[in-house]
Design a protein around this motif. Structure first.
Motif, PDB file in Angstrom:
ATOM      1  N   ALA A 136       7.606  -1.708  -0.940  1.00 25.13           N
ATOM      2  CA  ALA A 136       8.232  -0.486  -1.446  1.00 25.13           C
ATOM      3  C   ALA A 136       8.024   0.667  -0.464  1.00 25.13           C
ATOM      4  N   LEU A 144       9.447   4.085  -1.488  1.00 22.35           N
ATOM      5  CA  LEU A 144       8.788   4.812  -2.582  1.00 22.35           C
ATOM      6  C   LEU A 144       7.415   5.354  -2.210  1.00 22.35           C
ATOM      7  N   TRP A 160       7.143   8.989  -2.630  1.00 20.77           N
ATOM      8  CA  TRP A 160       7.258   9.357  -4.039  1.00 20.77           C
ATOM      9  C   TRP A 160       5.972   9.025  -4.796  1.00 20.77           C
ATOM     10  N   ARG A 161       5.293   7.962  -4.380  1.00 22.74           N
ATOM     11  CA  ARG A 161       3.979   7.685  -4.978  1.00 22.74           C
ATOM     12  C   ARG A 161       3.011   8.813  -4.651  1.00 22.74           C
ATOM     13  N   TRP A 216      -1.631   0.928  -7.357  1.00 23.03           N
ATOM     14  CA  TRP A 216      -0.462   0.759  -6.515  1.00 23.03           C
ATOM     15  C   TRP A 216      -0.701  -0.328  -5.460  1.00 23.03           C
ATOM     16  N   VAL A 224       6.147   4.682 -10.613  1.00 18.67           N
ATOM     17  CA  VAL A 224       6.645   5.509  -9.507  1.00 18.67           C
ATOM     18  C   VAL A 224       8.171   5.458  -9.466  1.00 18.67           C
ATOM     19  N   HIS A 225       8.728   4.286  -9.697  1.00 19.34           N
ATOM     20  CA  HIS A 225      10.184   4.144  -9.760  1.00 19.34           C
ATOM     21  C   HIS A 225      10.760   5.056 -10.843  1.00 19.34           C
ATOM     22  N   ARG A 276      10.393   8.874  -9.774  1.00 16.76           N
ATOM     23  CA  ARG A 276      11.415   9.296  -8.826  1.00 16.76           C
ATOM     24  C   ARG A 276      12.778   9.460  -9.508  1.00 16.76           C
ATOM     25  N   GLU A 312      19.423  11.008  -2.008  1.00 16.88           N
ATOM     26  CA  GLU A 312      18.006  11.036  -1.627  1.00 16.88           C
ATOM     27  C   GLU A 312      17.744  12.071  -0.536  1.00 16.88           C
ATOM     28  N   ASP A 361      16.714  -0.255  -2.036  1.00 18.15           N
ATOM     29  CA  ASP A 361      15.752   0.314  -1.078  1.00 18.15           C
ATOM     30  C   ASP A 361      14.719  -0.667  -0.549  1.00 18.15           C
TER      31      ASP A 361
END
Length: 792
Positions: free
Chosen positions: A554, A557, A560-561, A589, A603-604, A607, A638, A722
């Motif tokens: 990921a 992400l 974003w995490r 994570w 996290v998904h 976001r 994004e 992604d």
């Protein structure tokens, strides 16, 4: 009393006997619709006897003396194994589903019928080259012979109490139109949304919202987009617009990349044996049976042919695969191949519209929608000189859609030429002749060459044309014919020896302008693929592709995490009891989209919540202008999104939020709300919300048959977008393969379902487990288990 009991017992036995007899009859009828695997069958029209050799998984090798006989034999297999799937595909393209499935599909048919694809298919058929028409005719004869050779109609038609309708030549071209409908935008919605935003947002805000995610660009020519500056307070100040809607609607729509794909090519200079390598995994919706049918076509004699890959039931050719000299695969280009044209009305005449050449009248065509179990519906289709009227815009004006799919020249079977092509350069030259939705084609040849181009015909776009709707009074508002094939974008043998595409922008400059952009993906997935390819330090082999196709890291992400952790820590600094469960989940994570990972799901969700709040806040003026419009969050958003949350400009924050911390805190709260399948954040794993379920088209209507008809529900790694391993609940890799032409025995293949559409077939679920587990299985069919001879 004893006599009563005796009579009751005899009655029960009689009822049981009737039920057993009925069950046996149903079972025998069902078994009678199984395809013939061995022995001999007469197939009229063959030039010579041919063999159909199936391996243990039902993958056939067809051996014949001519290409026409191969088409006839492939049609026979498709007719026996996949006719119901083919029937649904042609009916979807033509808007004829309700005649088979009933009134619930009448509105769907009405939406589809405006394109009049059956009429387009008839005109396309009349324009085909004689050899292409002969190929289709042989295939059609084979389909109907295969269907007739079944001892009972396919089981779906017994359930629907309707006999199957024979296959026709125009139905094969309707399958091409069905792919247009699946891969492109049949209502021009994305373009209409861009037009609404451009018309209602301040110019600086429109340019900002429409900007690409340039930081994720991963083009094969190295071009990078230049994003516009953030709007200044003098240009846009949402703080001064409290009347605008700030919060996202209850139903948030993100334009997911479920219809997409990955492909790449590695030049021979980087491989183990000097032959180039191709890999392809096409992302489509899951269904049972899966859309593809594997086959190997072998022609013996002077004009030898040996091509292996996937076929599309309904068409007589290999769609993607290898022929020993070249290997090829596709991804959707997401270019702009339609044009929304807003009709300028004529006062006092609702049936007229203005053009730069004066007033024009709408042409009206009546389409009759047959509905099983109900009276037919009469549909009035209004036509303009550019295409049909498909809806109304934000001002209530009718708009027409000029779409390349409406041109008879957009559909043919010229793709079959790749089966006989010997070099990457030759394949690139042929690609503009293919009648198919324009796709990114990557090709590799046994001499080590690789190439990329757009396969399919491109429209000739006006100089300086943008991706916005046009007015009917504009100069040449539609397309002006087809692009010269010599001008088709292409690239042969790039210096780095790598090519890749993943539904994002592939090239820049003039090539990008020729393709257009109708919602391309951001480049995160393409960038990860490129990085994976470049990281292979040893000579590349097809087996190396599998690790890339299954890459579930990921990377996208990660930032974003970090932001989610920052928001949680800031809140907990003020109140140590706040968000304790979220903090614990984030601490787990793994950096991968794993089924057991609760942190990835969280996290998904975080976001997505931030994206929804920011997007709908920024487009608030457009929402106020048309409250009924169904907005979709573009894939490329994004870029503007991350720039906004990173710089946190006050002028782009709605007054509904005290500050940016408040917006991010609200999004954190959104992410903490549990979906119905979860009870706690810690146990709300990604697998709970993203389990894969491939269903038969009839299982929803007949849920008691679902365990028998559907594939097993599985939890596998991968995410909606992604990362290379695209995986949603009902879409993802419809196949995976990698192969070096001339070395097919070293390649592998995956497909999430079996060859047969019959649940009693031993091939119904064959291959599904290997696909779910990521286990490599051979590209070529295995040892022959069943042989069927077709005799003229």
């Amino acid at each position: 009393m004893s006599g009563y009991r005796r009579r009751l017992g005899l009655t029960a036995l009689a009822v049981l006997a009737v039920l057993i007899t009925a069950a046996c009859g149903a079972w025998l009828t069902l078994r009678a619709s199984l395809p013939t695997l061995s022995g001999a069958v007469v197939l009229p029209g063959l030039g010579a006897a041919m063999r159909l050799e199936r391996d243990a998984d039902g993958v056939p090798t067809l051996r014949a003396r001519s290409r026409a006989d191969l088409a006839r034999g492939l049609g026979f297999l498709h007719g026996q194994e996949r006719f119901f799937e083919m029937d649904l595909m042609r009916r979807a393209a033509a808007g004829e589903l309700a005649a088979l499935l009933g009134p619930a599909l009448a509105d769907v048919d009405a939406t589809l019928r405006v394109h009049r694809f059956r009429s387009v298919a008839r005109r396309a058929l009349a324009a085909l080259a004689p050899q292409d028409r002969a190929l289709i005719d042989a295939y059609v004869a084979g389909v109907n012979a295969g269907l007739d050779a079944l001892r009972s109609r396919p089981f779906e038609y017994w359930l629907l109490r309707t006999p199957p309708r024979p296959w026709t030549a125009e139905d094969t071209l309707l399958c091409v139109h069905a792919m247009f409908l699946q891969l492109e935008d049949p209502l021009g919605h994305a373009e209409l949304q861009r037009g609404l935003l451009a018309a209602t947002l301040p110019p600086a805000l429109w340019r900002f919202v429409a900007a690409p995610a340039a930081e994720w660009d991963a083009t094969i020519d190295g071009s990078i987009a230049t994003p516009p500056p953030l709007p200044t307070p003098a240009e846009v100040d949402l703080r001064r617009r409290p009347e605008l809607p700030a919060l996202p609607p209850a139903q948030v729509v993100e334009r997911l990349a479920e219809i997409g794909s990955n492909n790449w090519a590695v030049a021979g200079a980087r491989t183990t044996n000097g032959a180039a390598v191709v890999a392809n995994d096409m992302h489509l919706g899951y269904r049972v049976p899966i859309i593809w049918y594997r086959a190997r076509l072998v022609m013996e004699g002077a004009q030898a042919l040996d091509a292996t890959g996937v076929t599309l039931p309904g068409a007589p050719l290999i769609v993607a695969g290898s022929n020993g000299s070249i290997a090829w695969g596709f991804t959707d280009s997401y270019g702009q191949f339609d044009q929304v044209i807003r009709l300028v009305p004529v006062d006092g005449d609702d049936d007229a519209y203005l053009t730069m050449h004066g007033t024009r009248k709408l042409e009206h065509v009546e389409e009759i929608i047959e509905i099983k179990g109900a009276p037919p519906r009469h549909l009035d289709v209004a036509l303009t000189e550019w295409g049909p009227v498909v809806g109304r815009d934000w001002e209530g004006r009718r708009y027409a859609l000029a779409w390349t799919a409406h041109d008879p020249g957009a559909a043919n079977v010229a793709l079959a030429a790749l089966e006989r092509t010997h070099s990457a350069a030759e394949a690139l030259a042929l690609a503009p002749t293919f009648g198919m939705p324009p796709q990114n084609l990557v090709v590799a040849d046994r001499d080590g060459h690789i190439g990329w181009t757009i396969a399919g015909r491109l429209p000739a776009r006006a100089t300086g044309a943008d991706d916005l709707p046009r007015l009917s009074t504009d100069v040449a508002p539609g397309f002006s014919g087809w692009l010269d094939p010599q001008a088709q974008p292409r690239l042969l043998d790039p210096p780095q020896g790598l090519l890749w595409s993943a539904n994002a922008r592939v090239v820049g400059g003039e090539f990008a302008a020729l393709i257009g952009d109708d919602g391309m993906d951001r480049g995160a997935r393409a960038a990860q693929i490129h990085t994976d390819l470049a990281a292979v330090s040893h000579p590349f082999a097809p087996a190396d592709s599998l690790g890339i196709q299954l890459d579930d890291r990921a990377l996208f992400l990660e930032r974003w995490r970090a932001l989610a952790v920052q928001v949680v820590e800031r809140a907990r600094a003020a109140d140590p009891r706040a968000h304790a469960e979220a903090a614990a989940v984030l601490g787990g994570w793994t950096g991968h989209a794993l089924p057991e990972d609760a942190a990835f799901r969280f996290v998904h969700a975080f976001r997505a919540a931030v994206e929804a709040r920011v997007f709908y806040m920024l487009v608030a003026p457009a929402r106020a202008a048309d409250p009924q419009f169904s907005f979709e969050i573009p894939n490329a958003f994004e870029g503007p999104l991350w720039r906004t949350v990173s710089s946190r400009p006050q002028n782009l924050l709605a007054p509904a939020y005290a500050d940016w911390d408040a917006l991010l805190g609200a999004a954190l709260g959104d992410a903490e709300r549990l979906p119905p399948v979860c009870r706690t954040l810690a146990t709300c794993t990604w697998g709970r919300v993203n389990a894969v379920h491939a269903a038969h088209p009839l299982s929803r209507a007949l849920p008691f048959l679902a365990p028998w008809l559907d594939m097993p529900t599985v939890r596998v790694p991968g995410a909606h977008k992604d990362m290379p391993r695209i995986q949603g609940p009902d879409y993802g890799a419809s196949e995976r393969f990698s192969v070096a032409p001339g070395h097919e025995s070293e390649g592998y293949f995956h497909m999430p379902g079996g060859q047969s559409g019959h649940p009693l077939s031993p091939f119904y679920r064959a291959g599904f487990d290997a696909w779910a587990e990521g286990r490599a299985t051979p590209f070529l069919p295995g040892a022959t288990r069943y042989t069927l001879t077709l005799a003229p």
